[in-house]
Scaffold this motif. Structure first.
Motif, PDB file in Angstrom:
ATOM      1  N   VAL A  27      44.528  41.660  60.286  1.00 44.68           N
ATOM      2  CA  VAL A  27      44.552  40.916  59.019  1.00 44.68           C
ATOM      3  C   VAL A  27      45.955  40.962  58.409  1.00 44.68           C
ATOM      4  N   GLY A  28      46.664  42.071  58.616  1.00 46.38           N
ATOM      5  CA  GLY A  28      48.061  42.133  58.186  1.00 46.38           C
ATOM      6  C   GLY A  28      48.917  41.105  58.910  1.00 46.38           C
ATOM      7  N   ARG A  58      48.182  37.702  57.463  1.00 44.10           N
ATOM      8  CA  ARG A  58      48.899  37.564  56.192  1.00 44.10           C
ATOM      9  C   ARG A  58      50.369  37.238  56.418  1.00 44.10           C
ATOM     10  N   ARG A  59      50.971  37.865  57.408  1.00 42.02           N
ATOM     11  CA  ARG A  59      52.393  37.640  57.709  1.00 42.02           C
ATOM     12  C   ARG A  59      52.672  36.199  58.097  1.00 42.02           C
ATOM     13  N   TRP A  92      44.635  39.688  48.524  1.00 45.97           N
ATOM     14  CA  TRP A  92      44.305  38.289  48.737  1.00 45.97           C
ATOM     15  C   TRP A  92      43.474  37.792  47.544  1.00 45.97           C
ATOM     16  N   GLN A 121      39.241  33.782  52.302  1.00 48.66           N
ATOM     17  CA  GLN A 121      40.229  34.378  51.406  1.00 48.66           C
ATOM     18  C   GLN A 121      41.545  33.638  51.545  1.00 48.66           C
ATOM     19  N   THR A 122      42.294  33.589  50.439  1.00 50.86           N
ATOM     20  CA  THR A 122      43.512  32.796  50.361  1.00 50.86           C
ATOM     21  C   THR A 122      44.694  33.669  50.008  1.00 50.86           C
ATOM     22  N   LEU A 123      45.818  33.389  50.641  1.00 46.73           N
ATOM     23  CA  LEU A 123      47.040  34.112  50.344  1.00 46.73           C
ATOM     24  C   LEU A 123      47.616  33.607  49.028  1.00 46.73           C
TER      25      LEU A 123
END
Length: 220
Positions: free
Chosen positions: A136-137, A140-141, A194, A216-218
């Protein structure tokens, strides 16, 4: 660590053998989560989609037919070969690229290079909690600000939770397939930092399997 690597290797072999023995095993119709995801991605203005654990491609091909540019990854070369053949036969191969990739490793993509990420039952495979957080990291990146991550997982309310061979860390193997069943606490932990838009409970397939669809949204 050795046990985790052994389980990972055995699962890779099992999926390879399964795709080889049952080409297009999930059919051509997209999953319901993929149909929902296409709508969510369009609403967010996404143009390109990364699918993790694309398998033989029923959902990746659907995204491409809906007009998205799709990058499809899986750790099974057999599944991705079937995906490429189907993309060619459907005339959408220009919209689809594939890459063999194990999600325990960093994704080979630049930072902030993807609009949306989709993963149907990929996070709940034989991955440790540490592996899942790392993945998940990585998502996100590589997501652009405002990007959407939509994934589904089997959860601890599923009938197979606690059945079969226990591997620890809420991972149970049944019928040759190892599954990491998610408690709600893990979903919430993965959403830290998030915007958690939805945790939707649904059922799919025989038993039936009980899953959550998480969106989920950044933050921008």
């Amino acid at each position: 660590m050795a046990d985790e690597q052994e389980l990972a290797q055995s699962q890779r072999r099992h999926w390879q053998d399964t795709y080889a023995a049952h080409p297009g095993m999930y059919g051509e119709k997209p999953s319901e989560p993929a149909v929902h995801a296409a709508s969510a991605f369009s609403a967010a203005g996404a143009e390109n989609v990364l699918e993790l654990g694309a398998g033989h491609g029923r959902d990746a091909l659907y995204f491409a037919r809906e007009g998205f540019t799709v990058q499809a990854t899986d750790f099974s070369p057999v599944g991705l070969e079937q995906l490429r053949d189907a993309a060619h036969s459907q005339g959408i191969d220009q919209r689809v690229t594939t890459a063999v990739h194990d999600v325990r490793e960093p994704l080979p993509l630049p930072d902030a290079s993807v609009d949306a990420v989709f993963a149907h039952m990929l996070l709940c495979m034989a991955l440790s909690t540490k592996d899942i957080h790392a993945l998940v990291g990585e998502v996100r990146r590589l997501l652009r600000p405002g990007g959407v991550f939509l994934y589904t997982v089997r959860h601890t309310g599923d009938a197979h939770y606690g059945a079969g061979t226990a591997h620890g860390d809420d991972i149970f193997e049944h019928g040759g397939f190892a599954v990491h069943f998610f408690p709600r606490e893990l979903v919430d932990a993965l959403a830290d930092g998030w915007i958690l838009q939805e945790v939707h409970a649904f059922e799919e397939g025989e038993l039936p399997r009980r899953l959550w669809r998480v969106t989920q949204t950044l933050p921008r």
